[in-house]
Structures are given as structure tokens and as C-alpha cells.
Design a protein around this motif. Structure first.
Motif, PDB file in Angstrom:
ATOM      1  N   ASN A 472       5.585   0.070   9.654  1.00  0.00           N
ATOM      2  CA  ASN A 472       5.091  -1.333   9.654  1.00  0.00           C
ATOM      3  C   ASN A 472       6.052  -2.116   8.733  1.00  0.00           C
ATOM      4  O   ASN A 472       5.243  -3.413   8.338  1.00  0.00           O
ATOM      5  CB  ASN A 472       3.574  -1.122   9.123  1.00  0.00           C
ATOM      6  N   SER A 473       7.124  -1.824   8.656  1.00  0.00           N
ATOM      7  CA  SER A 473       7.986  -2.948   7.937  1.00  0.00           C
ATOM      8  C   SER A 473       7.851  -3.228   6.690  1.00  0.00           C
ATOM      9  O   SER A 473       7.837  -4.397   6.075  1.00  0.00           O
ATOM     10  CB  SER A 473       8.510  -3.999   8.878  1.00  0.00           C
ATOM     11  N   LEU A 474       7.152  -2.039   5.969  1.00  0.00           N
ATOM     12  CA  LEU A 474       6.770  -2.520   4.477  1.00  0.00           C
ATOM     13  C   LEU A 474       7.907  -1.686   3.531  1.00  0.00           C
ATOM     14  O   LEU A 474       8.199  -0.596   3.568  1.00  0.00           O
ATOM     15  CB  LEU A 474       5.403  -2.055   3.923  1.00  0.00           C
ATOM     16  N   GLY A 475       8.786  -2.637   2.594  1.00  0.00           N
ATOM     17  CA  GLY A 475       9.862  -1.946   2.251  1.00  0.00           C
ATOM     18  C   GLY A 475       9.521  -1.477   0.484  1.00  0.00           C
ATOM     19  O   GLY A 475      10.311  -1.038  -0.020  1.00  0.00           O
ATOM     20  N   SER A 476       8.207  -1.787   0.194  1.00  0.00           N
ATOM     21  CA  SER A 476       7.914  -1.578  -1.126  1.00  0.00           C
ATOM     22  C   SER A 476       6.503  -1.205  -1.343  1.00  0.00           C
ATOM     23  O   SER A 476       5.715  -1.541  -0.605  1.00  0.00           O
ATOM     24  CB  SER A 476       8.320  -2.709  -2.128  1.00  0.00           C
ATOM     25  N   LEU A 477       6.314  -0.317  -2.313  1.00  0.00           N
ATOM     26  CA  LEU A 477       4.818  -0.061  -2.716  1.00  0.00           C
ATOM     27  C   LEU A 477       4.019  -1.304  -3.020  1.00  0.00           C
ATOM     28  O   LEU A 477       2.998  -1.256  -2.847  1.00  0.00           O
ATOM     29  CB  LEU A 477       4.769   0.888  -3.927  1.00  0.00           C
ATOM     30  N   ALA A 478       4.437  -2.173  -3.620  1.00  0.00           N
ATOM     31  CA  ALA A 478       3.932  -3.475  -3.864  1.00  0.00           C
ATOM     32  C   ALA A 478       3.553  -4.075  -2.728  1.00  0.00           C
ATOM     33  O   ALA A 478       2.375  -4.735  -2.652  1.00  0.00           O
ATOM     34  CB  ALA A 478       4.666  -4.498  -4.855  1.00  0.00           C
ATOM     35  N   GLN A 479       4.319  -4.247  -1.521  1.00  0.00           N
ATOM     36  CA  GLN A 479       3.911  -4.411  -0.506  1.00  0.00           C
ATOM     37  C   GLN A 479       2.946  -3.706   0.232  1.00  0.00           C
ATOM     38  O   GLN A 479       2.131  -4.454   0.898  1.00  0.00           O
ATOM     39  CB  GLN A 479       5.281  -4.685   0.636  1.00  0.00           C
ATOM     40  N   LEU A 480       2.822  -2.575   0.052  1.00  0.00           N
ATOM     41  CA  LEU A 480       1.814  -1.861   0.707  1.00  0.00           C
ATOM     42  C   LEU A 480       0.496  -2.020  -0.293  1.00  0.00           C
ATOM     43  O   LEU A 480      -0.655  -1.932   0.558  1.00  0.00           O
ATOM     44  CB  LEU A 480       2.331  -0.194   0.328  1.00  0.00           C
ATOM     45  N   GLU A 481       0.684  -2.395  -1.553  1.00  0.00           N
ATOM     46  CA  GLU A 481      -0.493  -2.683  -2.257  1.00  0.00           C
ATOM     47  C   GLU A 481      -1.088  -4.066  -1.748  1.00  0.00           C
ATOM     48  O   GLU A 481      -2.249  -4.282  -1.497  1.00  0.00           O
ATOM     49  CB  GLU A 481      -0.423  -2.669  -3.627  1.00  0.00           C
ATOM     50  N   GLY A 482      -0.061  -4.887  -1.558  1.00  0.00           N
ATOM     51  CA  GLY A 482      -0.520  -6.250  -1.022  1.00  0.00           C
ATOM     52  C   GLY A 482      -1.373  -6.060   0.549  1.00  0.00           C
ATOM     53  O   GLY A 482      -2.288  -6.886   0.836  1.00  0.00           O
ATOM     54  N   ASP A 507       0.354  -9.159 -11.101  1.00  0.00           N
ATOM     55  CA  ASP A 507       1.538  -8.869 -11.716  1.00  0.00           C
ATOM     56  C   ASP A 507       2.558  -7.952 -10.854  1.00  0.00           C
ATOM     57  O   ASP A 507       3.689  -7.952 -10.886  1.00  0.00           O
ATOM     58  CB  ASP A 507       1.295  -7.886 -13.024  1.00  0.00           C
ATOM     59  N   ASN A 508       1.779  -7.233  -9.995  1.00  0.00           N
ATOM     60  CA  ASN A 508       2.727  -6.576  -8.920  1.00  0.00           C
ATOM     61  C   ASN A 508       3.125  -7.296  -7.944  1.00  0.00           C
ATOM     62  O   ASN A 508       3.645  -6.675  -6.762  1.00  0.00           O
ATOM     63  CB  ASN A 508       1.816  -5.454  -8.403  1.00  0.00           C
ATOM     64  N   ASN A 509       2.948  -8.656  -7.913  1.00  0.00           N
ATOM     65  CA  ASN A 509       3.651  -9.668  -7.028  1.00  0.00           C
ATOM     66  C   ASN A 509       2.860  -9.562  -5.607  1.00  0.00           C
ATOM     67  O   ASN A 509       3.408  -9.731  -4.555  1.00  0.00           O
ATOM     68  CB  ASN A 509       5.235  -9.347  -6.621  1.00  0.00           C
ATOM     69  N   VAL A 510       1.626  -9.003  -5.614  1.00  0.00           N
ATOM     70  CA  VAL A 510       0.823  -8.947  -4.453  1.00  0.00           C
ATOM     71  C   VAL A 510       0.481 -10.504  -4.079  1.00  0.00           C
ATOM     72  O   VAL A 510       0.043 -11.374  -4.932  1.00  0.00           O
ATOM     73  CB  VAL A 510      -0.383  -8.533  -4.712  1.00  0.00           C
ATOM     74  N   THR A 511       0.606 -11.074  -3.083  1.00  0.00           N
ATOM     75  CA  THR A 511       0.313 -12.238  -2.425  1.00  0.00           C
ATOM     76  C   THR A 511      -1.282 -12.296  -2.434  1.00  0.00           C
ATOM     77  O   THR A 511      -1.910 -11.696  -1.936  1.00  0.00           O
ATOM     78  CB  THR A 511       1.015 -12.712  -1.058  1.00  0.00           C
ATOM     79  N   ALA A 529       7.814  -8.805 -11.944  1.00  0.00           N
ATOM     80  CA  ALA A 529       8.018  -7.823 -10.776  1.00  0.00           C
ATOM     81  C   ALA A 529       8.523  -6.414 -11.151  1.00  0.00           C
ATOM     82  O   ALA A 529       9.215  -5.664 -10.960  1.00  0.00           O
ATOM     83  CB  ALA A 529       9.457  -8.325 -10.094  1.00  0.00           C
ATOM     84  N   ALA A 530       7.541  -5.594 -12.228  1.00  0.00           N
ATOM     85  CA  ALA A 530       7.483  -4.769 -12.708  1.00  0.00           C
ATOM     86  C   ALA A 530       7.744  -3.327 -11.660  1.00  0.00           C
ATOM     87  O   ALA A 530       8.251  -2.437 -11.930  1.00  0.00           O
ATOM     88  CB  ALA A 530       6.637  -4.398 -13.917  1.00  0.00           C
ATOM     89  N   VAL A 531       7.044  -3.645 -10.768  1.00  0.00           N
ATOM     90  CA  VAL A 531       6.858  -2.707  -9.722  1.00  0.00           C
ATOM     91  C   VAL A 531       7.528  -2.696  -8.308  1.00  0.00           C
ATOM     92  O   VAL A 531       7.342  -2.103  -7.516  1.00  0.00           O
ATOM     93  CB  VAL A 531       5.490  -1.985  -9.635  1.00  0.00           C
ATOM     94  N   THR A 532       7.948  -4.055  -8.334  1.00  0.00           N
ATOM     95  CA  THR A 532       8.591  -4.623  -6.981  1.00  0.00           C
ATOM     96  C   THR A 532       9.380  -3.285  -6.389  1.00  0.00           C
ATOM     97  O   THR A 532       9.308  -2.980  -4.974  1.00  0.00           O
ATOM     98  CB  THR A 532       9.115  -5.901  -6.901  1.00  0.00           C
ATOM     99  N   ASN A 533      10.546  -2.624  -6.885  1.00  0.00           N
ATOM    100  CA  ASN A 533      11.331  -2.009  -6.440  1.00  0.00           C
ATOM    101  C   ASN A 533      11.140  -0.378  -7.231  1.00  0.00           C
ATOM    102  O   ASN A 533      12.199   0.154  -7.142  1.00  0.00           O
ATOM    103  CB  ASN A 533      12.558  -2.536  -6.615  1.00  0.00           C
TER     104      ASN A 533
END
Length: 700
Positions: A472-482, A507-511, A529-533
Motif C-alpha cells: 500500500n506504499s506506506l514508507g513509515s510507521l507514522a504513515q501506517l498510524e496516519g 507529534d508523530n506527524n499524522v495528518t 518528527a520523532a518517529v517518522t523514520n
């Protein structure tokens, strides 16, 4: 279904809150908590006769208002161990100063209770008719509370002439002219803390012999004299102040005499005793007063955690009463968490059947409806929190398929379950059933969706989750949380609810959507962006010392009988955590808790100021709790002073940013509190927060 004996007589707690309010200014009737926006207090003393005084609805009336009349009549005039004076014996001069009734004008029949409910009121206290005016019945409730606090109870000697004025309005704490209000309150609480605990009916063996509370002891024919009285098993504050016949000799013998006296006084059949003490009579007086009042913030809440220790329904009602007395208007019900799932769901019965501590530790539909109705009668909204995707260990006891299977370094299941599995549609189907049911049970327009402390490492370890992310083209766990949060917000919207999330999500940069309310709770710095990468959430240095992990508490707390070992385990973790990082009480809360500046990375701004500035700069409405984690306070300490000194709008920001602050909440997390101590741990600490959120910014 809960069956719980009422253990907190309301009158006792009102006494304590009056003690708090009296400490701020020179002693006289009319000291209020929280302080109103505008008050003109006259020295003209008026009288009230409980046998003649009435409430009269001149505008719209309702069952809420009628119930409030009965409740406040008891609060104002139900004084233990006193015989009411008879106004029929007063002279014509005094009768002209007698308040006969309160005319209540409610100008709208709208009884909806929400964020924008008008709680403003004006109150004019004069004889023979006083007037309360408000737009809604909830403004009337706030005005009635104010009137109940204005009334003073003054003992008079029945042998004296009935026209004589009360001879003493001596305060329970003598104010030094050089003391600031904050110093006066601090000194009063230090004097009265032990008494306060006893008023709540709590026994503390470690302090029963050593704690001393200074109170005013009045003997027949003698002037009031300040004495030290050993805090013990007394049943009523008024017993101490007025009914102790002697205070000489050693403390043990004095205590025994007091116990004997209290027992005799409570015996209605002991005519000899009551005849002997018939002189204890009281007049109800109030200063002529004009008040115009409204809350500074719309959201003034208290969070109670019923997962870590399941609180009985009556205990929750006790808190609701106390909230009404200090004009709080939101009960944030953190109803479920890792440790237990006490909410009974009709559509997912396994959540409570397997996730609650026991069948007795469950809130059924009747319990929830009872609490909501009780709260509404006091002008209090009930906002439930169903924390996701973390803090869900209890969910997995009934529905393990909802949670993510964690793997070890060898790529094999390690037997542990992590957060909700965000890759399965069945997860969202279950959440929809729960949210839809919650929307039917809880009428408030808001639901708290949590979103804090998500352990990303389990998602990272699971090969199925990783494969799904790639597909699903999600490159980070933050995107998964988003992705997860986006679908959850869709479900809440579909259920007709607005939503609140903890700050971790942002804080996890979730939109987030523009209408999301962000709840700020961390007092330490949060790196951008503590958890972005990263594979795990590393932005929480105090996690173990604040909201203890499932590994330490969840399993131990699964049975109520093991709560002691659970507390010992969590205390050990808390001690370890405190050795490597400063705790919340080690910083200046009002300054945003900067802590040790040297421990921060370059470019980081310390404290919750930065978080409030960041959240509001992005246009989100926000709630503040960071400086008001009252469960972290010490035993009988003066930490309340830090709570009181906090200014929610002290962060840098424009007027527009400050306008986005809806209010705040005091939080009482349940690791170390249950029905035996939740009241004494919460109050009067939460009262400091209540005034900060109601009164003008400059009230100190």
C-alpha cells in the motif's frame, strides 16, 4: 451492577471547600470558589429562615431545576448538630432583613448540554427577595452553587436576646495581613489537610496519632481560641468546632471523650444529652451581594480512570458532586485501557466478559445511564474515551484477533500481542460496532479516541504488517498510524461524533482533520518528527513513571486480588524511571516544565509551552492537561500550589492561537487510587484547577 454504600456525606465536603475559600480574604460570608468574574459584596448582613425561605421559578422551569432546588436546600441548611434559630422571635428590624425567597429567571427552555452551553448568570442577594437570572438552566445551577457558598452559619447562644447579632464570624484560619492569598491558602491546607482526609471518612493509621490540625475550639462562655486537635476518627467537623466540652489532658483521653460525645449526640433517644447541648443554635446569614459571572473557558474537566481500578458508581457520583461544587463541567471517563475493559457492550460482549477484572467490575447500560443522568442534573457532560490503537491489551482477552501478533528477532511469534492490527478490515468493523454503540449510550457530541503511546515495535516486527505496508506504499510507521487514524476518524464521524485525540498523534506527524481537538498531556519536550523514520516511538522519556506499561501492570491487575502486587511492581518501575529523569514535580509547571536544559537536543524547546504553541499554530483546537496530572502529587503535600499557579495561555502565540484553547482537565490516573482513596487524592487538588479554568486570568 454496582451496589455501593454511600461513604461521603456531602455536607462534609462542602465544609472543606468553604474552608478553602475562607483562606483567601478576611473572614466574612461571601468568599467563593471559584472566584466570580465580578462581585460587589456589602457589609449589610441579611438573614435566612430555612422554614420560610423558598425557591420560585419565574422563567422556564424543568426537572433539572426542581431537583436542584431540593439539593441546594439541603446543602444550604442541613447543618449537623445544630438547632435552627426561630425567626419568629426576631424583632421587626431583623424581619425586614430576612430573605424570604429566591426568584429564578431562566430565559431559555433549551436543556441541551454541550461545549457552547451558556453557563453565565447574575445573582442579586437582597431582602426580602433575591434574584437569579440566567439564559439556561445550567447557568441557574452555577448561580445556585454560588448562593450556597455565600451563606454563612453562625452559632448563637439561645440564652441571649434573639435580636443580638452573632457575636463571632471567626474564620477557621486567621489571615496574616502580610500574607498573599496563595500563602494563606497554603498555610490553611497545611493546617487542615489531616482534617480534610478525616472529613472524607478515610482512615490513615500512619497519621492518626501524629497529624495535627488547627481548628477553632469554642467553649461555653469563652472566646474562640485556636488549639491543636489530634486528627483521628471524628465523624463530623462541626463536632470538633463546637461540641467538644473539654480539651485538657493527654490527646488519647481527649479523643476518647470526643468519641463518646459524638456517639451520644448521634443518638436521638438520648434526651438528656440533647437537652444539655440545646444551646448549640445557628443563624443563617449572608451579606448583600451582586454578582455577574461566567466561565473563562468552556471545557473544565476531570479525568477519572476506571480501568486500572474500577471505581464504583457511587464513588463516581461523589466526584460529580465535588465537580459541581467547584463548577467543573466535563467528566472525561477513561473507561477502558490495557488493564481492564469494564464497559459492557451489547454488540461485543466478550470485551467485558473476558476483559473486565470480574463480572462485578462492569458498568452495564443502567450504570452508564445513571451516571450520565446524575451528571446532567449537575450541568456536567460525560465524554467517554476508547483509546486506540494502543492501550488495548484488555480487548485481546476476548478478541485476540483484533490485536497485532508480535515477533522476535528470529522472525517467530513471541507470544505477545501489540496494538490493534491496522491492516485488517475486521479491526475497523469491530471499531464501528463499538463506536456506534457508544454514540447511542453517551449523548455528548464528543468522543475521545486516545492515540497515545503506540508501541510501533510490534508493527515493525510483524512480517504481515510490513508486507501490507509495502503493498500500500506506506514508507513509515507514522504513515501506517496516519492510515489507521484516518479510518478511525471516519468511523467517529459516521457515528455522528466529533473527536479528541492525545497529542502523540500530531507529534508523530499524522495528518489530522482541521476539526480535531488535540489534548496536550506531556510536560517534557517532544522532538519534531520523532518517529517518522524510526521503528519505535522514542518521544516519551517519562512513560514508565506516568501511565505504566501493560507488561508491568496489565497482567498483575487482571485480578483485583492482585492489585497490591501490581502496585509494588509499578512502584519499582517508577523508582527506576525517576532515577534517570526528573519527575513532573521537580519542574516549575507554570514555566512549562523546562527541566534540565542540558539534556535536550539542539533546537528543541522545553516544556508544554512549545506543544501548545505548535498545536494552535497549525489551527487545531486544544485542551491542556500537562501541568495538571494530579495523580502524581505527593501525599498531603503542597503540589496544589503548582497546579494553581499555571496559566493556560502563557505560551507564545497570537490572540487567534489563544482563542483555540477550549480549556483543560485535571487528570487522576488509576494506578494507585481506588474507591478508598480517590476522593482524598483528587480533592481539593482539582479545585485549584477548577478556579484556574473558571476565574479571571489575574485571580491569584
Amino acid at each position: 451492577m454496582w451496589h455501593y454504600r454511600e461513604w461521603l456525606p456531602p455536607r462534609r465536603f462542602v465544609t472543606v471547600l468553604l474552608l478553602l475559600s475562607y483562606s483567601f480574604e478576611a473572614a466574612q460570608a461571601g468568599q467563593l470558589w471559584p472566584k466570580p468574574q465580578s462581585q460587589t459584596l456589602s457589609s449589610h448582613v441579611l438573614h435566612l429562615d430555612p422554614k420560610q425561605f423558598t425557591f420560585c421559578s419565574k422563567g422556564y422551569t424543568s426537572s433539572i431545576l426542581e431537583a436542584a432546588y431540593n439539593r441546594y436546600s439541603d446543602l444550604m441548611f442541613d447543618t449537623p448538630d445544630y438547632e435552627q434559630s426561630d425567626s419568629n422571635t426576631l424583632s421587626k428590624k431583623h424581619k425586614q432583613r430576612n430573605i424570604e425567597r429566591l426568584d429564578v429567571y431562566v430565559y431559555s427552555f433549551d436543556q441541551s448540554l454541550n461545549l457552547d452551553t451558556d453557563e453565565s448568570y447574575t445573582l442579586t442577594v437582597e431582602a426580602p427577595v433575591s434574584v437569579l437570572q440566567c439564559h439556561t438552566v445550567y447557568g441557574a445551577l452555577r448561580g445556585l452553587e454560588t448562593l450556597s457558598q455565600l451563606i454563612d452559619r453562625v452559632p448563637v447562644d439561645s440564652t441571649a436576646h434573639p435580636d443580638l447579632e452573632p457575636t463571632s464570624e471567626t474564620p477557621n484560619h486567621i489571615i496574616n495581613a502580610n500574607e498573599t492569598p496563595l500563602q494563606a491558602l497554603k498555610q490553611m491546607i497545611q493546617n487542615c489537610w489531616g482534617t480534610f482526609l478525616q472529613l472524607l471518612g478515610i482512615s490513615h493509621n500512619d497519621h492518626s496519632q501524629s497529624s495535627v490540625s488547627q481548628v477553632m475550639i469554642t467553649h461555653e462562655g469563652d472566646a474562640a481560641e485556636a488549639r491543636d486537635y489530634p486528627v483521628s476518627d471524628h465523624d463530623n467537623f462541626f463536632d470538633i468546632v463546637n461540641d467538644i466540652p473539654d480539651h485538657t489532658g493527654d490527646s488519647d483521653s481527649a479523643l476518647q471523650r470526643h468519641k463518646k460525645h459524638s456517639k451520644q449526640h448521634k443518638s436521638r433517644r438520648n434526651k438528656k444529652h440533647h437537652k444539655k447541648h440545646k444551646k448549640n443554635r445557628v443563624q443563617y446569614i449572608v451579606n448583600a451581594t451582586a454578582i455577574s459571572d461566567a466561565p473563562r473557558f468552556k471545557h473544565r474537566g476531570l479525568l477519572l480512570d476506571t480501568s486500572r481500578h474500577c471505581l464504583p458508581v457511587q464513588n463516581i457520583k461523589d466526584h460529580l458532586d465535588a465537580m459541581a461544587w467547584v463548577k467543573m463541567n466535563v467528566f472525561h471517563w477513561h473507561i477502558v485501557d490495557d488493564q481492564s475493559f469494564p464497559f459492557e457492550s451489547a454488540h461485543m460482549p466478550g470485551l467485558s466478559a473476558d476483559g473486565a477484572f470480574s463480572a462485578r467490575h462492569v458498568y452495564d447500560k443502567q450504570d452508564v445511564a445513571d451516571i450520565i443522568a446524575y451528571a446532567k442534573d449537575r450541568g456536567i457532560r460525560v465524554i467517554p474515551e476508547f483509546d486506540t490503537p494502543g492501550h488495548v491489551a484488555s480487548w485481546g482477552k476476548g478478541y485476540p484477533e483484533l490485536l497485532t501478533q508480535c515477533y522476535n528477532d528470529q522472525g517467530k511469534p513471541n507470544g505477545e500481542l501489540g496494538p490493534l492490527d491496522p491492516t485488517r478490515n475486521s479491526t475497523y468493523n469491530a471499531l464501528w460496532l463499538l463506536f456506534r454503540e457508544a454514540a447511542q449510550v453517551f449523548p455528548d457530541s464528543y468522543i475521545h479516541l486516545g492515540g497515545d503511546e503506540v508501541p510501533f515495535d510490534c508493527w515493525q516486527s510483524n512480517p504481515d504488517v510490513q508486507d501490507w505496508m509495502k503493498a500500500n506504499s506506506l514508507g513509515s510507521l507514522a504513515q501506517l498510524e496516519g492510515y489507521f487514524e484516518s479510518r478511525v476518524l471516519d468511523l467517529a464521524t459516521l457515528a455522528g461524533r466529533s473527536y479528541i485525540v492525545w497529542q502523540d498523534v500530531l507529534d508523530n506527524n499524522v495528518t489530522l482533520r482541521s476539526d480535531t481537538v488535540v489534548h496536550v498531556w506531556k510536560w517534557w519536550p517532544v522532538a519534531a518528527a520523532a518517529v517518522t523514520n524510526h521503528t519505535v516511538n522514542i518521544s516519551q522519556p517519562h512513560e514508565e513513571s506516568t501511565r505504566l506499561s501493560t507488561a508491568s501492570l496489565g497482567q498483575a491487575a487482571s485480578d483485583q486480588s492482585s492489585s497490591r502486587s501490581s502496585q509494588q511492581s509499578s512502584q519499582q518501575i517508577s523508582q527506576k524511571s525517576s532515577q534517570r529523569s526528573p519527575g513532573p514535580m521537580g519542574c516549575q509547571l507554570r514555566e512549562g516544565c523546562p527541566g534540565d536544559i542540558g539534556s535536550y537536543s539542539a533546537g528543541e524547546e522545553p516544556g508544554w509551552f512549545a506543544e501548545m504553541e505548535k498545536v494552535t499554530a497549525q489551527g487545531f483546537r486544544t485542551l491542556l492537561s500537562s501541568p495538571w496530572y494530579i495523580n502524581l502529587g505527593g501525599y498531603a503535600g503542597d503540589d496544589w500550589a503548582q497546579y494553581y499557579a499555571v496559566e493556560p495561555l502563557s505560551f507564545k502565540g497570537s490572540r487567534r492561537q489563544h482563542d483555540l484553547v477550549m480549556g483543560g482537565e485535571a487528570c487522576m490516573w488509576g494506578e494507585f487510587v481506588d474507591a478508598t482513596n480517590s476522593m482524598s487524592a483528587t480533592w481539593p487538588r482539582a479545585a485549584a484547577v477548577a478556579e484556574r479554568l473558571w476565574s479571571d486570568q489575574h485571580v491569584r
